[in-house]
Design an enzyme around this catalytic site. Sequence first.
Site, mmCIF file in Angstrom:
data_model
loop_
_atom_site.group_PDB
_atom_site.id
_atom_site.type_symbol
_atom_site.label_atom_id
_atom_site.label_comp_id
_atom_site.label_asym_id
_atom_site.label_seq_id
_atom_site.Cartn_x
_atom_site.Cartn_y
_atom_site.Cartn_z
ATOM 1 N NE ARG A 60 -4.001 1.831 2.442
ATOM 2 C CZ ARG A 60 -4.016 2.750 3.405
ATOM 3 N NH1 ARG A 60 -3.063 2.753 4.329
ATOM 4 N NH2 ARG A 60 -4.964 3.654 3.450
ATOM 5 C CG HIS A 64 -1.591 5.386 -0.056
ATOM 6 N ND1 HIS A 64 -2.346 5.929 0.959
ATOM 7 C CD2 HIS A 64 -2.406 4.490 -0.670
ATOM 8 C CE1 HIS A 64 -3.559 5.393 0.961
ATOM 9 N NE2 HIS A 64 -3.609 4.502 -0.017
ATOM 10 C CG ASN A 92 -1.218 8.317 3.681
ATOM 11 O OD1 ASN A 92 -1.612 7.315 3.093
ATOM 12 N ND2 ASN A 92 -0.578 9.291 3.061
ATOM 13 C CG HIS A 191 -8.205 -3.510 -1.410
ATOM 14 N ND1 HIS A 191 -9.228 -2.586 -1.376
ATOM 15 C CD2 HIS A 191 -7.064 -2.805 -1.168
ATOM 16 C CE1 HIS A 191 -8.732 -1.380 -1.128
ATOM 17 N NE2 HIS A 191 -7.427 -1.490 -1.003
#
Length: 318
Positions: A60, A64, A92, A191
């Site tokens: 992740r 990001h 975040n 995911h």
Amino acid sequence: MAFIKHYFLLLVIFSLSLNVYGKLSTNFYSSTCPNVLNIIKEGVDEAIKKETRVGGSILRLHFHDCFVNGCDGSILLDNTSTFQSEKTAAPNNNSARGFEAVDLIKAKVEKACPGIVSCADILAIIARDAVVYYGGPTWKVRLGRRDSLKANRSAANAFLPGPSFDLNNLTTNFANVGLSFRDLIVLSGAHTIGVARCATYRAHIYNDNNIDPAFAKSLQQTCPRNTGNNNTLQPLDYQTNFRFDEKYYQNLIAKKGLLHSDQVLYNGNQRADYDVKKYANDQCKFFKAFAKSMVRMGNIKPLTGTDGEIRLNCRKPN
């Protein structure tokens, strides 16, 4: 005449160098840090063995990072006197994690090859290695990124996709960084590993209709509508939480996506529904598409050449 030929040859060489300048390469460290991939793989394996869920966290981090001003390692920076960290941006804060694992891997790389390998490249490599650890596909990571000198908290708040996004929001969000509608469907498949906090899925399990009622009720037992338990964790893929596979898409078809932003991928849009069904029924197609989309994402506005720097500590500029 000889001078003219020589001058012309120099122009050709200069032109060719411009064409390759700024491009990423799979063998970027072959001479300067030839063992870097093995060092990082060992570090990722150690980190996940120590904490099973951390692989999803570091995957992740790469996402990001790339969605905010490109893949430049900015998400790893702590606060300074001149800028605020992206770590405290709404998408975040209390959510992005795995920074200590990155620190340990960076320290090992620095010991072997001081000042050579960027934090941005380390994020790209550990994302791939985490996916492979959980049984997912592999791909050749293109390298040569350099690290940003500052973070951009406002951009993180503005451009990172959120758990409440609908399909139009997500499509626009991905298009803003040059990724396609299919990239959206494919990369959401990340995911298949990881967990989410009650605060991120509460609205989906109480307010949405496109969710299996029994599934929603089971989640409501530990995630109350109005009070507390914000940090209660649930797997993003309730079937195989620590296995990278196609089950995420099967969950969507069963209306058992944990987040609103997951379930909207299978909610009556013909294009999205088609791709979800395709990947739910064919893990090989999902793996192949995921690898290609990860390469595309990793190429979002990298700093190269003399831009940025090679940070010695991923948490602060040199």
